[in-house]
Write an enzyme that holds these catalytic residues in place. Structure first.
Site, PDB file in Angstrom:
ATOM      1  N   LYS A 131      -6.408  11.822   3.468  1.00 40.34           N
ATOM      2  CA  LYS A 131      -7.092  10.617   3.934  1.00 40.34           C
ATOM      3  C   LYS A 131      -8.591  10.841   4.076  1.00 40.34           C
ATOM      4  CE  LYS A 131      -3.402   7.910   5.981  1.00 40.34           C
ATOM      5  NZ  LYS A 131      -2.952   7.120   7.130  1.00 40.34           N
ATOM      6  N   LYS A 213       4.056   9.501  -5.319  1.00 41.17           N
ATOM      7  CA  LYS A 213       4.773   8.607  -4.411  1.00 41.17           C
ATOM      8  C   LYS A 213       4.261   7.166  -4.558  1.00 41.17           C
ATOM      9  CE  LYS A 213       5.254   7.754   0.532  1.00 41.17           C
ATOM     10  NZ  LYS A 213       4.908   8.070   1.892  1.00 41.17           N
ATOM     11  N   LYS A 216       1.534   2.001  -0.706  1.00 44.16           N
ATOM     12  CA  LYS A 216       1.100   0.615  -0.538  1.00 44.16           C
ATOM     13  C   LYS A 216      -0.404   0.476  -0.674  1.00 44.16           C
ATOM     14  CE  LYS A 216       1.805   1.246   4.427  1.00 44.16           C
ATOM     15  NZ  LYS A 216       2.668   0.957   5.541  1.00 44.16           N
TER      16      LYS A 216
END
Ligand code: TRP
Length: 348
Positions: A131, A213, A216
């Site tokens: 992140k 993966k 979203k």
């Protein structure tokens, strides 16, 4: 000496945890639109536990603000996430459904646990590294201490099992380390939880890059199927799914795209890989992709109808949140007051 009587469970709710059932806790961030990855990997399985466990499911809005959010969007997604929990079959009479920021004990215990979590441990978290690479202009302290707030979410409820995707394993390990550390210093305070990783469907990959993966926050709209996508969009996305140059619908280690589609098809239809291979024997990828798209659209259709019905009844959603957070606060405050006492805070 003055001793405060412990508050009983809130009078308004019908919820009451049974003493002989184990406790399950999980959380979903209200950031980004939920995908079939979130659904198959997590939310769909939550419904399986509601008869046999005491379950708490939390919409973790406080975790969501570790990356910048638009306030109106965050509010909308918080309602949506709760509505999706319910549309996926979680009965608010049997599960404690609530919003993290409605239970102040999460922030309160989060601070205490910050003081029992090491800089080195937090620096090693792969989610933090990922992140921070993605948000280089906003590497804030909350992003760094995200795992100790997550530990607080779990440890407040004396949880036995935490159903999560494999990517959260490292955070659960850290939660266990923090719990053990605190217990060792101050005597038993927290139950040490275990991760529960469901066997199938725990990891659904991107349709555009099946080695990654399904996320979203992926910028490529074709990479993920959202729970609220309409039928035509779902079928179109599956038609475009990246596969390989083979033509036989058969699983093999290097066939990431086909493996992923078979996993998705298996989750929605309950068929095994062998059954799928037999069903598509002699047919090509085109037929198979269409079938996966149709199975997905068929399965999501009733969920979407129920979701829209709930989203049109905000008052009901707010009642569910209120009852959920009343009961969650009652449970959480028992642990929090123990912790406050043990670290040496004066009782109010
Ligand atoms: N970190 C989790 C995720 O990104 C969300 C989360 C927050 C969570 N608190 C939790 C999951 C507690 C399980 C238990 O998916």
């Amino acid at each position: 000496m003055r001793r405060k009587a412990e508050a009983g469970p809130p009078a308004n709710g019908t919820m009451e945890f049974s003493k002989d059932k184990k406790i399950i806790f999980s959380g979903v961030q209200p950031s980004g639109n939920l995908t079939i990855g979130n659904y198959l990997g997590a939310i769909k399985n939550f419904g399986l536990f509601q008869e046999t466990y005491n379950c708490l499911y939390c919409v973790v809005d406080m975790h969501a603000i570790t990356v910048r959010q638009d306030p109106a969007e965050l509010r909308r997604r918080t309602y949506e996430t709760l509505a999706l929990y319910m549309a996926s079959g979680l009965d608010p009479e049997k599960n404690v459904l609530f919003v993290q920021s409605h239970v102040p004990a999460h922030a309160q215990l989060g601070w205490v646990l910050d003081c029992f979590t090491m800089f080195g441990e937090l620096s090693r978290m792969t989610q933090f590294k990922d992140k921070s690479a993605k948000n280089a202009q906003n590497i804030n302290a909350g992003l760094f201490t995200y795992p100790s707030l997550m530990a607080a979410d779990i440890l407040l409820y004396q949880v036995d099992l935490v159903p999560v995707g494999i990517d959260q394993m490292q955070h659960i390990e850290l939660t266990r380390d923090i719990a053990n550390r605190f217990n060792q210093i101050y005597s038993d305070t927290f139950k040490v939880p275990e991760a529960y990783i469901p066997k199938t469907g725990m990891k659904i990959n991107s349709l555009a890059d099946p080695t990654k993966k399904m996320s979203k926050s992926d910028e490529n709209q074709n990479a993920c199927v959202y729970l609220l996508d309409d039928r035509d969009t779902i079928i179109r996305k599956f038609k475009r799914a990246v596969t390989d140059s083979d033509t036989v619908v058969k699983s093999a280690p290097e066939k990431d795209g086909i493996n992923n589609l078979m996993t998705i098809y298996s989750c929605f239809t309950g068929k095994t890989f062998e059954e799928i291979e037999r069903e598509f024997d002699g047919r090509g990828y085109g037929d198979f992709k269409l079938a996966v798209g149709e199975a997905c659209a068929d399965a999501l259709s009733p969920l979407q109808t129920e979701f829209h019905r709930l989203m049109n009844d905000k008052a009901y959603l707010e009642t569910v949140m209120k009852n959920g957070s009343d009961y969650a606060s009652y449970l959480a405050n028992k642990t929090l007051s123990k912790v406050y006492r043990k670290v040496g805070f004066i009782a109010k």
